[in-house]
Design an enzyme around this catalytic site. Structure first.
Site, short mmCIF file in Angstrom:
data_model
loop_
_atom_site.label_atom_id
_atom_site.label_comp_id
_atom_site.label_asym_id
_atom_site.label_seq_id
_atom_site.Cartn_x
_atom_site.Cartn_y
_atom_site.Cartn_z
N ARG A 19 -0.80 -68.63 -59.89
CA ARG A 19 -1.85 -67.74 -59.37
C ARG A 19 -3.19 -68.42 -59.61
NH1 ARG A 19 0.41 -62.16 -58.86
NH2 ARG A 19 -1.70 -61.43 -58.55
N ASP A 35 3.34 -56.43 -51.50
CA ASP A 35 3.84 -55.59 -52.60
C ASP A 35 4.91 -54.60 -52.14
OD1 ASP A 35 2.11 -56.91 -54.23
OD2 ASP A 35 0.72 -55.25 -54.52
N ARG A 66 3.60 -51.15 -65.51
CA ARG A 66 2.30 -51.73 -65.18
C ARG A 66 1.70 -51.06 -63.95
NH1 ARG A 66 2.87 -57.01 -63.24
NH2 ARG A 66 0.77 -56.49 -62.62
C1 UD1 Z 1 -4.05 -58.42 -55.21
C2 UD1 Z 1 -3.25 -57.25 -55.73
C3 UD1 Z 1 -1.76 -57.57 -55.68
C4 UD1 Z 1 -1.36 -57.98 -54.28
C5 UD1 Z 1 -2.26 -59.10 -53.76
C6 UD1 Z 1 -1.99 -59.45 -52.31
C7 UD1 Z 1 -4.77 -56.31 -57.36
C8 UD1 Z 1 -5.05 -56.02 -58.79
N1 UD1 Z 1 -3.65 -57.01 -57.11
O1 UD1 Z 1 -3.79 -59.51 -56.08
O2 UD1 Z 1 -1.04 -56.41 -56.07
O3 UD1 Z 1 -0.03 -58.44 -54.29
O4 UD1 Z 1 -3.65 -58.72 -53.87
O5 UD1 Z 1 -2.16 -58.34 -51.51
O6 UD1 Z 1 -5.48 -55.88 -56.47
N2 UD1 Z 1 -5.25 -67.46 -54.17
C9 UD1 Z 1 -5.68 -68.75 -54.33
N3 UD1 Z 1 -6.83 -68.96 -55.05
C10 UD1 Z 1 -7.53 -67.93 -55.61
C11 UD1 Z 1 -7.07 -66.61 -55.44
C12 UD1 Z 1 -5.92 -66.40 -54.71
O7 UD1 Z 1 -5.08 -69.68 -53.84
O8 UD1 Z 1 -8.56 -68.20 -56.25
C13 UD1 Z 1 -4.00 -67.20 -53.41
C14 UD1 Z 1 -2.91 -66.57 -54.28
O9 UD1 Z 1 -2.19 -67.53 -54.98
C15 UD1 Z 1 -2.06 -65.87 -53.24
C16 UD1 Z 1 -3.11 -65.43 -52.20
O10 UD1 Z 1 -4.27 -66.20 -52.46
O11 UD1 Z 1 -1.19 -66.78 -52.65
C17 UD1 Z 1 -3.46 -63.96 -52.24
O12 UD1 Z 1 -3.84 -63.61 -53.52
P1 UD1 Z 1 -4.94 -62.50 -53.79
O13 UD1 Z 1 -5.28 -61.79 -52.53
O14 UD1 Z 1 -6.06 -63.15 -54.54
O15 UD1 Z 1 -4.16 -61.52 -54.76
P2 UD1 Z 1 -4.73 -60.82 -56.04
O16 UD1 Z 1 -6.13 -60.39 -55.83
O17 UD1 Z 1 -4.39 -61.62 -57.24
#
Ligand code: UD1
Length: 416
Positions: free
Chosen positions: A121, A305, A397
């Site tokens: 992540r 999700d 959670r």
């Molecule tokens: C949020 C949700 C989670 C959901 C996800 C996608 C919350 C607390 N959690 O997680 O339940 O499954 O959105 O709908 O709201 N990525 C990068 N670099 C970054 C950040 C993200 O490469 O700096 C990638 C991640 O690895 C993933 C994708 O972007 O492949 C989407 O992630 P993201 O939308 O950031 O998910 P979260 O915010 O962690």
């Protein structure tokens, strides 16, 4: 470790209120640090990720108290800007505290959250957004230090519409001098809810729900109250549980439009679903059929999700269901557990194929992650005999009382 014992086969019937959204309240809890203020969140779900966020607030010197579904926060006495690694590791989304702490204190020190059950992540987009706003960001030996004497408004183009990075950018931009524009912003409803809270706090934010979000100034107000929006994934979970075993269930306090792709797939499978205002009714009986491919995408696409839950429904559907996961690299860890129930699933990278079987049978399972764990529960409801699910706190959670809700609807389920 808790053990869920589920005797499958009981139809679900009745009416149930859906909890407030975990993914909406977590960034708002972080946002409450932006200025010294008092906030009352109503409809706040009592779950362990919220407890972890509250523990971070308390560590930072703020007051926070949750009674039932009311969470009160007083962030006036914030006195530090570091988050120790044990608090960071309790919840991956603790990275959302970086933006507001940087905004309020001019510095934040925290450990890198690391990977999780769903795969690596990365937080590069979060850090890049903070850099664009003028922060100096150092990463060394698992620690991140961000500093900024003064943040300045900037144009931030996200290479992918990350939910968390959009939120962090919005939060830090509140303290910046001059306007900030976030391009390719995530469009999830939780971003709109964060915008609403920020506006009530005194920030000028617009565009949430579209790919371009603008933040332009912040004139802090005193105290704020807000009702947390309904949890679309908790609602999808109850719909899928009903689809798995059959029944007639009404969900109250939901936003049906947030659930559209899930409703479309369940309707393709043969469930009858009726939306009326903030209620949704699902009627499911008999054998379901495979839907068109479930392809996860950022909102308004099919939510990643909810895909494990749809997989649980597809296990006994006639025909083959294809799943394509576009968001996380390890989203199918629950598949090997579902096989123990007799499911026919094969996975190849981002692809999973389920061939529907006539019956599933009870087994001993281990939950692998939050939504994967909920999927095991849903599948067990539709299996013959008793299933035991060993859960190391994953399910709690994200759900305030999944077992209680299902019991009220008639399921034979005990958690010890
Ligand atoms: C949020 C949700 C989670 C959901 C996800 C996608 C919350 C607390 N959690 O997680 O339940 O499954 O959105 O709908 O709201 N990525 C990068 N670099 C970054 C950040 C993200 O490469 O700096 C990638 C991640 O690895 C993933 C994708 O972007 O492949 C989407 O992630 P993201 O939308 O950031 O998910 P979260 O915010 O962690």
């Amino acid at each position: 470790m808790s053990v869920w014992r589920i005797a499958g086969g009981n139809r679900l019937e009745g009416s149930i209120r859906v909890q407030g959204a975990k993914n909406a309240v977590l960034p708002m809890i972080a946002a409450s640090l932006l200025t010294g203020c008092e906030t009352e969140f109503l409809n706040c779900p009592a779950l362990s990720d919220v407890e972890a966020a509250v523990d971070i607030l308390r560590y930072l010197g703020c007051k926070a108290r949750q009674e039932d579904d009311v969470l009160n926060i007083d962030s006036r006495d914030l006195c530090r800007s570091d988050i120790p690694s044990e608090l960071m590791h309790r919840m991956r989304s603790s990275v959302i505290f970086l933006g507001p702490l940087l905004a309020r204190c001019g510095e934040v020190r925290a450990s890198v959250p690391g990977g999780c059950e769903l795969g690596p992540r990365p937080i590069d987009l979060h850090l890049e957004a903070l850099r664009r706003l003028g922060a100096e960001v150092e990463e060394r030996e698992g620690e991140i230090v961000c500093r900024a004497v003064k943040l300045r408004g900037a144009e931030i183009s996200l290479s992918l519409p990350s939910v968390g990075a959009t939120e962090n950018a919005m939060l830090a931009a509140c303290a910046a001098e001059g306007p900030s524009v976030i391009y390719n912003a995530a469009r999830e409803p939780e971003i709109e809810s964060l915008q609403e809270y920020l506006c009530r706090l005194g920030a000028k934010v617009s565009g949430a729900g579209t790919p371009v979000v603008t933040v332009n100034g912040f004139h802090p107000c005193g105290s704020v109250g807000l009702r947390v929006m309904p949890d679309r994934i908790a609602a999808a979970t109850l719909l899928c549980c009903t689809a798995c075993v059959g029944g007639d269930v009404e969900l109250q306090a939901v936003c049906p439009e947030h659930l559209e792709p899930v409703i479309v797939s369940l309707a393709e499978m043969g469930c009858r679903i009726f939306a009326s205002g903030n209620r949704l009714r699902i009627i499911s009986g008999g054998r379901l059929r495979a839907p068109r491919a479930i392809v996860t995408r950022p909102y308004p696409g099919f939510p990643t999700d909810a895909a494990p839950l749809l997989m649980a429904v597809s296990l006994r559907a006639e025909g083959s269901t294809v799943f394509i996961e576009n968001i996380f690299s390890s989203r199918y860890r629950h598949a090997s557990e579902l096989r123990l129930l007799g499911a026919d699933i094969s996975t190849h990278g981002s692809l999973a194929l389920v061939n529907g079987v006539e019956t599933l049978h009870g087994a001993r399972l281990h939950s692998t992650d939050l939504r994967g764990g909920a999927a095991l529960v849903a599948a067990a409801l539709g299996a013959e005999g008793e299933t035991e699910i060993f859960d190391e706190g994953h399910i709690g959670r994200g759900y305030s009382s999944l077992d209680g809700d299902l019991r009220r609807l008639g399921a034979d389920i005990r958690v010890e």
